[in-house]
Write an enzyme that holds these catalytic residues in place. Structure first.
Site, PDB file in Angstrom:
ATOM      1  N   HIS A  49      -3.222   1.791  -2.910  1.00  0.00           N
ATOM      2  CA  HIS A  49      -2.361   2.137  -2.055  1.00  0.00           C
ATOM      3  C   HIS A  49      -1.765   0.627  -0.914  1.00  0.00           C
ATOM      4  O   HIS A  49      -2.865   0.219  -1.515  1.00  0.00           O
ATOM      5  CB  HIS A  49      -2.973   3.352  -0.601  1.00  0.00           C
ATOM      6  CG  HIS A  49      -4.621   2.151   0.045  1.00  0.00           C
ATOM      7  ND1 HIS A  49      -5.792   2.783  -0.052  1.00  0.00           N
ATOM      8  CD2 HIS A  49      -4.184   1.874   0.843  1.00  0.00           C
ATOM      9  CE1 HIS A  49      -6.638   2.150   0.691  1.00  0.00           C
ATOM     10  NE2 HIS A  49      -6.109   1.795   1.128  1.00  0.00           N
ATOM     11  N   ALA A  50      -0.980   0.868  -0.435  1.00  0.00           N
ATOM     12  CA  ALA A  50      -0.700  -0.201   0.848  1.00  0.00           C
ATOM     13  C   ALA A  50      -0.880   0.366   2.267  1.00  0.00           C
ATOM     14  O   ALA A  50      -0.779   1.468   2.363  1.00  0.00           O
ATOM     15  CB  ALA A  50       0.818  -0.299   0.175  1.00  0.00           C
TER      16      ALA A  50
END
Lengths: 145, 145
Positions: A49-50
């Site tokens: 994820h970011a």
């Protein structure tokens, strides 16, 4: 992309080692959350994820792990295996962790409390938000618009 | 003396474990400093001081260690060997750590940056400051003085 590592001073002697991380000194933000991963099985990928806003600093206190980092320009792989070295995880960097050693203890400091709305867990959405961000910045830099 | 342990929620599954500590949520103070001890040799005692103001929370992320805690009423020994359990180290508690396992990674969160003036490293001085504190409190509670 640029990889930002922070080298920490090792305090210690023949009796053992001590490393201290202090907010807004050798950690470039206020520490609000500390989490740690351990007992991670071989073959597992974590992260993926970011964050829209969160800044983080990762340190392997024991063992080793590999990070995949991607700011949208393609993946870079970084091995983290030194308790005296931190890896800065800036906002809007896609990251994955893999190749955890059996004994790996990975600690991460974060500048905000947990906020599920801050996660981007879809890679295509991540790329769209980067493109969107760049376009907005481009417009803001263009006088008269 | 009263031993204060904090039990943390273990997030994780068959892939591995994650524990998150958040300031003023499951950590009863603002986190300003994080330090970790590792590679401590057998037979070594560390700590051997009290803090005038600092509050701390200790967690063994791997392995085990024994704490000696003393608020002036005599020593209590506490084994710390669970990554999901924190031991609160309040101000004005003499503490020592010993019996580190070879693989011990001890992490401590603290509510202030490093301040050498906050350390009391002499046990007799520690007892004097406790007695002084009690006497001052007693005087302050006595109207008209």
């Amino acid at each position: 992309m640029q990889i930002e590592r922070i080298q920490f001073q090792m305090h210690g002697d023949s009796r053992g080692a001590l490393i201290a991380l202090e907010q807004e000194r050798n950690v470039p933000f206020k520490i609000r959350r500390v989490y740690y991963l351990f007992g991670t099985k071989g073959g597992v990928h974590r992260g993926q994820h970011a964050h829209r806003h969160l800044s983080q600093l990762a340190v392997t206190l024991r063992g080793s792990v590999t990070f995949l980092l991607d700011d949208g320009s393609g993946p870079v792989h970084v091995v983290l295996d030194d308790p005296a070295q931190g890896l800065l995880l800036q906002r809007m960097v896609w990251h994955e962790m893999y190749d955890f050693s059996e004994d790996c203890v990975l600690m991460v400091l974060a500048d905000h409390l947990y906020d599920p709305a801050d996660y981007i867990t879809d890679y295509d959405e991540f790329l769209r938000e980067i493109d969107g961000g760049l376009r907005v910045e481009g417009m803001a830099a263009c006088p008269g618009r």
